[in-house]
Design a protein around this motif. Structure first.
Motif, PDB file in Angstrom:
ATOM      1  N   THR A  60      -5.864  -1.884   2.846  1.00 39.64           N
ATOM      2  CA  THR A  60      -5.553  -2.937   1.880  1.00 39.64           C
ATOM      3  C   THR A  60      -4.876  -4.145   2.516  1.00 39.64           C
ATOM      4  N   LEU A  61      -3.821  -3.930   3.300  1.00 40.11           N
ATOM      5  CA  LEU A  61      -3.137  -5.069   3.922  1.00 40.11           C
ATOM      6  C   LEU A  61      -3.913  -5.667   5.090  1.00 40.11           C
ATOM      7  N   PRO A  62      -4.441  -4.865   6.028  1.00 41.56           N
ATOM      8  CA  PRO A  62      -5.247  -5.462   7.099  1.00 41.56           C
ATOM      9  C   PRO A  62      -6.398  -6.324   6.581  1.00 41.56           C
ATOM     10  N   ALA A  63      -6.959  -5.956   5.428  1.00 42.88           N
ATOM     11  CA  ALA A  63      -8.064  -6.723   4.855  1.00 42.88           C
ATOM     12  C   ALA A  63      -7.615  -8.104   4.406  1.00 42.88           C
ATOM     13  N   GLN A  64      -6.292  -8.274   4.234  1.00 40.49           N
ATOM     14  CA  GLN A  64      -5.751  -9.555   3.772  1.00 40.49           C
ATOM     15  C   GLN A  64      -5.031 -10.318   4.889  1.00 40.49           C
ATOM     16  N   ASP A  65      -5.333  -9.950   6.146  1.00 38.64           N
ATOM     17  CA  ASP A  65      -4.667 -10.566   7.300  1.00 38.64           C
ATOM     18  C   ASP A  65      -4.726 -12.089   7.282  1.00 38.64           C
ATOM     19  N   SER A  66      -5.912 -12.648   7.031  1.00 34.96           N
ATOM     20  CA  SER A  66      -6.062 -14.101   7.086  1.00 34.96           C
ATOM     21  C   SER A  66      -5.253 -14.784   5.988  1.00 34.96           C
ATOM     22  N   LEU A  67      -5.213 -14.184   4.811  1.00 36.26           N
ATOM     23  CA  LEU A  67      -4.432 -14.731   3.695  1.00 36.26           C
ATOM     24  C   LEU A  67      -2.942 -14.724   4.024  1.00 36.26           C
ATOM     25  N   ILE A  68      -2.467 -13.609   4.613  1.00 34.87           N
ATOM     26  CA  ILE A  68      -1.052 -13.500   4.981  1.00 34.87           C
ATOM     27  C   ILE A  68      -0.682 -14.530   6.038  1.00 34.87           C
ATOM     28  N   LYS A  69      -1.541 -14.686   7.039  1.00 35.32           N
ATOM     29  CA  LYS A  69      -1.259 -15.634   8.125  1.00 35.32           C
ATOM     30  C   LYS A  69      -1.186 -17.063   7.614  1.00 35.32           C
ATOM     31  N   VAL A  70      -2.129 -17.442   6.765  1.00 33.86           N
ATOM     32  CA  VAL A  70      -2.133 -18.802   6.207  1.00 33.86           C
ATOM     33  C   VAL A  70      -0.870 -19.058   5.393  1.00 33.86           C
ATOM     34  N   ALA A  71      -0.475 -18.082   4.566  1.00 33.43           N
ATOM     35  CA  ALA A  71       0.703 -18.251   3.710  1.00 33.43           C
ATOM     36  C   ALA A  71       1.982 -18.376   4.533  1.00 33.43           C
ATOM     37  N   LYS A  82       8.151 -18.555  -0.199  1.00 30.32           N
ATOM     38  CA  LYS A  82       7.266 -18.174  -1.289  1.00 30.32           C
ATOM     39  C   LYS A  82       7.075 -16.674  -1.237  1.00 30.32           C
ATOM     40  N   ASP A  83       7.223 -16.037  -2.368  1.00 31.54           N
ATOM     41  CA  ASP A  83       7.047 -14.583  -2.435  1.00 31.54           C
ATOM     42  C   ASP A  83       5.555 -14.277  -2.438  1.00 31.54           C
ATOM     43  N   ILE A  84       4.990 -14.054  -1.234  1.00 27.85           N
ATOM     44  CA  ILE A  84       3.540 -13.861  -1.139  1.00 27.85           C
ATOM     45  C   ILE A  84       3.100 -12.498  -1.657  1.00 27.85           C
ATOM     46  N   SER A  85       4.054 -11.593  -1.887  1.00 23.35           N
ATOM     47  CA  SER A  85       3.673 -10.272  -2.406  1.00 23.35           C
ATOM     48  C   SER A  85       2.996 -10.399  -3.778  1.00 23.35           C
ATOM     49  N   LYS A  86       3.306 -11.503  -4.492  1.00 27.00           N
ATOM     50  CA  LYS A  86       2.718 -11.710  -5.815  1.00 27.00           C
ATOM     51  C   LYS A  86       1.239 -12.084  -5.724  1.00 27.00           C
ATOM     52  N   SER A  87       0.817 -12.585  -4.561  1.00 26.09           N
ATOM     53  CA  SER A  87      -0.581 -12.984  -4.404  1.00 26.09           C
ATOM     54  C   SER A  87      -1.376 -11.963  -3.583  1.00 26.09           C
ATOM     55  N   LEU A  88      -0.741 -10.852  -3.211  1.00 24.52           N
ATOM     56  CA  LEU A  88      -1.412  -9.830  -2.411  1.00 24.52           C
ATOM     57  C   LEU A  88      -1.668  -8.575  -3.230  1.00 24.52           C
ATOM     58  N   VAL A  89      -2.701  -7.849  -2.858  1.00 22.56           N
ATOM     59  CA  VAL A  89      -2.911  -6.507  -3.395  1.00 22.56           C
ATOM     60  C   VAL A  89      -2.099  -5.565  -2.516  1.00 22.56           C
ATOM     61  N   LEU A  90      -1.165  -4.853  -3.112  1.00 28.31           N
ATOM     62  CA  LEU A  90      -0.289  -3.988  -2.331  1.00 28.31           C
ATOM     63  C   LEU A  90      -0.983  -2.661  -2.021  1.00 28.31           C
ATOM     64  N   GLU A 202      -3.894  -3.725  17.486  1.00 27.45           N
ATOM     65  CA  GLU A 202      -3.366  -2.580  16.750  1.00 27.45           C
ATOM     66  C   GLU A 202      -2.447  -3.020  15.621  1.00 27.45           C
ATOM     67  N   GLN A 203      -1.814  -4.184  15.770  1.00 29.11           N
ATOM     68  CA  GLN A 203      -0.895  -4.685  14.756  1.00 29.11           C
ATOM     69  C   GLN A 203      -1.616  -5.548  13.735  1.00 29.11           C
ATOM     70  N   THR A 204      -1.275  -5.381  12.477  1.00 28.37           N
ATOM     71  CA  THR A 204      -1.762  -6.276  11.436  1.00 28.37           C
ATOM     72  C   THR A 204      -0.913  -7.543  11.450  1.00 28.37           C
ATOM     73  N   GLU A 205      -1.360  -8.577  10.734  1.00 26.23           N
ATOM     74  CA  GLU A 205      -0.582  -9.814  10.651  1.00 26.23           C
ATOM     75  C   GLU A 205       0.772  -9.552  10.002  1.00 26.23           C
ATOM     76  N   ALA A 206       0.801  -8.698   8.984  1.00 28.20           N
ATOM     77  CA  ALA A 206       2.057  -8.368   8.309  1.00 28.20           C
ATOM     78  C   ALA A 206       3.046  -7.742   9.290  1.00 28.20           C
ATOM     79  N   GLU A 207       2.546  -6.873  10.167  1.00 28.42           N
ATOM     80  CA  GLU A 207       3.414  -6.223  11.154  1.00 28.42           C
ATOM     81  C   GLU A 207       3.916  -7.228  12.191  1.00 28.42           C
ATOM     82  N   LYS A 208       3.060  -8.146  12.607  1.00 27.22           N
ATOM     83  CA  LYS A 208       3.475  -9.174  13.563  1.00 27.22           C
ATOM     84  C   LYS A 208       4.557 -10.059  12.973  1.00 27.22           C
ATOM     85  N   ILE A 209       4.412 -10.392  11.692  1.00 27.41           N
ATOM     86  CA  ILE A 209       5.401 -11.234  11.015  1.00 27.41           C
ATOM     87  C   ILE A 209       6.722 -10.482  10.859  1.00 27.41           C
TER      88      ILE A 209
END
Length: 293
Positions: A60-71, A82-90, A202-209
């Protein structure tokens, strides 16, 4: 001499490039989140197989890597929060299972508050391979059964895919597991497709952040018993580490940068998200500790 040096550099380049490739296998997981309910949920999970390991996780989160990086790039650029968790599928699951090749020793890891914890296992599944065969999608498969975690499992594996691996902790068959489910139909994985990843991280964008902003990426290996105790404590109070600071009204009333949301409001919302997540599933994959011999 110069030519030999160039050849060495070329060999190093090939080696480095080989380390960045992986085979990603997509498994649709159908599961029963509540023990006393017939309701089923589905989530896409992935098994990434590289040269020396495999990594299984919720996709679920790796699939949204590009969205997380842009935000996050936008927040850093504008210096606003900005609370990006509101725009992500958890995700439905936050853990990873890493298996080392060729030993297949596994590490189960998950984040407990701000730190990563994990435990290691050297599982040996006592598979009983049947002569029964079945075509599942495009794959020619063969049946095998085993007991694990207090449940009885039926797997269908394909020797056409030369990886002795599968979703979650499952491994040890002479081919990749294409389908596996328990006798009570609580958990069922089905291979839906695969692709080669040329620039694999191996790391997702969320993990890098998270790592960039102070959340350690180092896994603290502890015993399984200690891990489960710490995780249960975290489930009971997800904000335990922040609790000592929450009595400071001045700190809690501070606004998040570029926002009208206070730190106290944000933490309260995060606590609700965490508790909803933990309360959404009371039907674990493993209901006992180890596979039966």
């Amino acid at each position: 001499m110069k030519r030999q040096f160039s050849i060495v550099l070329l060999m190093i380049a090939f080696a480095l490039n080989a380390q960045t490739t992986a085979n990603r296998f997509f498994y649709e997981l159908t599961f029963k989140p509540k023990q006393d309910s017939a309701k089923l949920e589905k989530v896409m999970t992935v098994l990434d197989i590289s040269k020396d390991k495999s990594i299984y996780q919720d996709y679920t989160l790796p699939a949204q890597d590009s969205l997380i990086k842009v935000a996050v790039d936008e927040m850093e650029k504008t210096k606003t929060w900005k609370d990006i968790s509101k725009s992500l599928v958890l995700p439905k699951f936050t853990y990873k299972v890493i298996k080392s090749y060729p030993s297949m020793k596994s590490t189960y890891e998950d984040r407990i508050s701000r730190n990563l914890f994990g435990y290691e296992e050297d599982l040996k599944f006592n598979w009983k391979i049947s002569s029964e065969k079945e075509k599942i999608g495009e794959y020619n498969t063969q049946k095998a059964t085993a007991d694990f975690g207090g449940r009885q499992w039926t797997a269908w594996f394909s020797t056409d895919i030369p990886f002795q691996d599968g979703p979650y902790k499952f491994s040890g068959l002479p081919g990749l597991i294409v389908k596996i489910e328990d006798s009570g139909h609580n958990y069922s994985w089905l291979l839906k497709g695969n692709k080669k990843l040329e620039n694999y991280s191996e790391q997702t964008e969320a993990e890098k952040i998270n790592e960039k902003y102070g959340m350690s990426s180092k896994v603290n290996i502890v015993s399984k018993e200690r891990f489960e105790k710490a995780y249960n404590n975290f489930k009971a109070d997800p904000l335990a580490e922040a609790r000592p600071y929450m009595s400071n009204a001045e700190v809690m009333n501070r606004k998040m940068p570029g926002s009208d949301v206070t730190l106290g409001q944000y933490l309260k919302e995060q606590e609700k998200i965490a508790k909803d997540f933990f309360n959404s599933n009371d039907n674990p994959i493993e209901i006992s500790s180890s596979p039966k011999k």
